[in-house]
Design a protein around this motif. Structure first.
Motif, PDB file in Angstrom:
ATOM      1  N   GLU A  71     -22.915 -28.923  49.210  1.00 39.75           N
ATOM      2  CA  GLU A  71     -21.468 -29.083  49.300  1.00 39.75           C
ATOM      3  C   GLU A  71     -21.082 -30.440  49.893  1.00 39.75           C
ATOM      4  OE1 GLU A  71     -17.668 -26.986  51.581  1.00 39.75           O
ATOM      5  OE2 GLU A  71     -19.582 -25.928  51.429  1.00 39.75           O
ATOM      6  N   GLU A  72     -21.831 -30.857  50.912  1.00 43.41           N
ATOM      7  CA  GLU A  72     -21.510 -32.120  51.584  1.00 43.41           C
ATOM      8  C   GLU A  72     -22.162 -33.330  50.913  1.00 43.41           C
ATOM      9  OE1 GLU A  72     -19.362 -32.591  53.809  1.00 43.41           O
ATOM     10  OE2 GLU A  72     -18.995 -30.640  54.726  1.00 43.41           O
ATOM     11  N   GLY A  73     -23.142 -33.087  50.041  1.00 39.81           N
ATOM     12  CA  GLY A  73     -23.840 -34.194  49.390  1.00 39.81           C
ATOM     13  C   GLY A  73     -24.673 -35.003  50.360  1.00 39.81           C
ATOM     14  N   ILE A  74     -25.424 -34.322  51.198  1.00 37.89           N
ATOM     15  CA  ILE A  74     -26.221 -34.955  52.241  1.00 37.89           C
ATOM     16  C   ILE A  74     -27.529 -34.194  52.388  1.00 37.89           C
ATOM     17  CG2 ILE A  74     -25.222 -33.543  54.097  1.00 37.89           C
ATOM     18  CD1 ILE A  74     -25.274 -35.993  55.909  1.00 37.89           C
ATOM     19  N   VAL A  75     -28.580 -34.866  52.822  1.00 36.76           N
ATOM     20  CA  VAL A  75     -29.862 -34.215  53.068  1.00 36.76           C
ATOM     21  C   VAL A  75     -29.879 -33.670  54.493  1.00 36.76           C
ATOM     22  CG1 VAL A  75     -32.364 -34.534  53.198  1.00 36.76           C
ATOM     23  CG2 VAL A  75     -31.049 -35.696  51.414  1.00 36.76           C
ATOM     24  N   ILE A  76     -30.320 -32.429  54.637  1.00 31.40           N
ATOM     25  CA  ILE A  76     -30.421 -31.767  55.938  1.00 31.40           C
ATOM     26  C   ILE A  76     -31.884 -31.468  56.228  1.00 31.40           C
ATOM     27  CG2 ILE A  76     -29.883 -29.682  57.262  1.00 31.40           C
ATOM     28  CD1 ILE A  76     -27.316 -29.411  55.670  1.00 31.40           C
ATOM     29  N   ALA A  77     -32.318 -31.767  57.451  1.00 29.69           N
ATOM     30  CA  ALA A  77     -33.607 -31.301  57.968  1.00 29.69           C
ATOM     31  C   ALA A  77     -33.308 -30.396  59.154  1.00 29.69           C
ATOM     32  CB  ALA A  77     -34.481 -32.473  58.396  1.00 29.69           C
ATOM     33  N   ALA A  78     -33.846 -29.179  59.143  1.00 36.53           N
ATOM     34  CA  ALA A  78     -33.520 -28.217  60.204  1.00 36.53           C
ATOM     35  C   ALA A  78     -34.680 -27.263  60.433  1.00 36.53           C
ATOM     36  CB  ALA A  78     -32.256 -27.432  59.846  1.00 36.53           C
ATOM     37  N   GLY A  79     -34.852 -26.860  61.677  1.00 34.41           N
ATOM     38  CA  GLY A  79     -35.936 -25.962  62.046  1.00 34.41           C
ATOM     39  C   GLY A  79     -35.591 -24.506  61.812  1.00 34.41           C
ATOM     40  N   MET A  80     -36.512 -23.776  61.194  1.00 34.96           N
ATOM     41  CA  MET A  80     -36.338 -22.345  60.932  1.00 34.96           C
ATOM     42  C   MET A  80     -37.684 -21.644  61.113  1.00 34.96           C
ATOM     43  SD  MET A  80     -36.076 -22.177  56.741  1.00 34.96           S
ATOM     44  CE  MET A  80     -36.196 -20.375  56.735  1.00 34.96           C
ATOM     45  N   PHE A  81     -37.729 -20.368  60.823  1.00 32.30           N
ATOM     46  CA  PHE A  81     -38.971 -19.593  60.933  1.00 32.30           C
ATOM     47  C   PHE A  81     -39.201 -18.837  59.632  1.00 32.30           C
ATOM     48  CE2 PHE A  81     -37.245 -20.137  65.183  1.00 32.30           C
ATOM     49  CZ  PHE A  81     -38.317 -20.753  65.811  1.00 32.30           C
ATOM     50  N   THR A  82     -40.406 -19.000  59.088  1.00 35.23           N
ATOM     51  CA  THR A  82     -40.783 -18.344  57.846  1.00 35.23           C
ATOM     52  C   THR A  82     -41.925 -17.365  58.133  1.00 35.23           C
ATOM     53  OG1 THR A  82     -42.274 -20.191  57.341  1.00 35.23           O
ATOM     54  CG2 THR A  82     -40.054 -20.270  56.394  1.00 35.23           C
ATOM     55  N   PRO A  83     -42.155 -16.394  57.258  1.00 35.00           N
ATOM     56  CA  PRO A  83     -43.223 -15.420  57.508  1.00 35.00           C
ATOM     57  C   PRO A  83     -44.602 -16.068  57.527  1.00 35.00           C
ATOM     58  CG  PRO A  83     -41.681 -14.602  55.858  1.00 35.00           C
ATOM     59  CD  PRO A  83     -41.357 -16.042  56.063  1.00 35.00           C
ATOM     60  N   GLY A  84     -45.429 -15.648  58.474  1.00 33.37           N
ATOM     61  CA  GLY A  84     -46.807 -16.104  58.540  1.00 33.37           C
ATOM     62  C   GLY A  84     -47.751 -15.005  58.093  1.00 33.37           C
ATOM     63  N   ALA A  85     -49.014 -15.195  58.364  1.00 30.50           N
ATOM     64  CA  ALA A  85     -50.018 -14.195  58.015  1.00 30.50           C
ATOM     65  C   ALA A  85     -50.162 -13.188  59.146  1.00 30.50           C
ATOM     66  CB  ALA A  85     -51.359 -14.880  57.749  1.00 30.50           C
ATOM     67  N   SER A  86     -50.860 -12.126  58.879  1.00 34.78           N
ATOM     68  CA  SER A  86     -51.163 -11.136  59.904  1.00 34.78           C
ATOM     69  C   SER A  86     -52.505 -11.461  60.534  1.00 34.78           C
ATOM     70  CB  SER A  86     -51.191  -9.728  59.313  1.00 34.78           C
ATOM     71  OG  SER A  86     -49.913  -9.354  58.861  1.00 34.78           O
TER      72      SER A  86
END
Length: 268
Positions: A71-86
């Motif tokens: 929407e803003e026409g800009i690149v965003i870098a941001a920290g998140m959490f994704t699923p890992g292994a067991s």
């Protein structure tokens, strides 16, 4: 190229943290930035459960960040959490940086986990295994997360892969000497790799009257842009804020001519 560093203080609520992303992204775009960097744990602050909110890169939180960037026409870098292994039956997450925007889509999983100063990130997080770079308007960026900044090889590897700029997103732990270490390490990695370093951290909760949660690393502020010669070009204090800087690839080329540490480097 103009970049912005969004020094925010996130909390438990994902929607409220997305509101911060939306607000600061709009301000970054209005200020002429092509890229806005948010800290580690933008999705949810440390000190709260992570397993219940971890989601794939096409999940709802990441998709909303992607929509804001589009929407803003800009690149965003941001920290998140994704699923890992067991691990022996115990599920873990990955500490992930999402990069998204016009013509850009990528992610980096934190390689060096923060098992230090009384905190054991490896208890709940799986380590990443490979460096990641991406391009914006012909400029290559490398990615790093928090504790990674203590390991020079990642930054020089990114540079050897073409990075002119290294981004390090953090939620830096507070304590005696820790702000000084953060500043020192950001400057050292810039000189090691002769790259710009964009060091974006969570703000200091105390700056807005909040208490840190136990030993969780919840931020000290002092986000900064450092030149390839180790000069601090812009820096915030502890409170939330938005920092702008203009990056010139010619400065990197000049640094690598005058200080050819990458060309002179020996690998043992």
């Amino acid at each position: 190229m103009r970049v912005a560093l969004a020094q925010i203080i996130t909390g438990r609520e994902l929607d409220q943290n997305l509101d911060l992303v939306r607000d600061y992204t709009g301000k970054a775009k209005a200020g002429g930035a092509d890229l806005v960097v948010f800290p580690e744990a933008t999705m949810r602050a440390f000190g709260h459960s992570l397993l219940d909110i971890a989601e794939p890169l096409d999940g709802p939180w990441a998709s909303e960040v992607r929509a804001i960037a589009a929407e803003e026409g800009i690149v965003i870098a941001a920290g998140m959490f994704t699923p890992g292994a067991s691990d022996a039956g115990a599920a873990k997450v990955r500490n992930t940086l999402l990069v998204t925007g016009p013509g850009v889509e990528g992610s980096y999983d934190k390689i060096h986990l923060y098992d230090a100063f009384g905190f054991a990130e490896s208890d709940t997080v799986d380590a990443g295994t490979k460096p990641v770079t991406f391009d914006v308007d012909g400029v290559t960026f490398g990615l790093a997360t928090c504790y990674d900044v203590r390991f020079p090889d990642l930054f020089t590897e990114n540079a050897e892969r073409g990075a002119l700029v290294n981004i390090v997103c953090a939620s830096w732990g507070a304590g005696p000497g820790k702000v000084d270490q953060w500043k020192l390490l950001a400057r050292a990695r810039a000189v090691d790799s002769t790259t710009y370093v964009l060091a974006c951290g969570q703000g200091d909760p105390a700056s807005v009257g909040l208490e840190a949660k136990g030993s969780a690393p919840t931020g000290v502020g002092h986000s900064a842009v450092v030149s390839p010669f180790g000069e601090v070009l812009q820096e915030l204090e502890g409170a939330p804020g938005l920092l702008f800087a203009d990056l010139d690839p010619a400065v990197v080329r000049d640094a690598r001519t005058k200080l050819p540490v990458l060309a002179n480097r020996h690998k043992f």
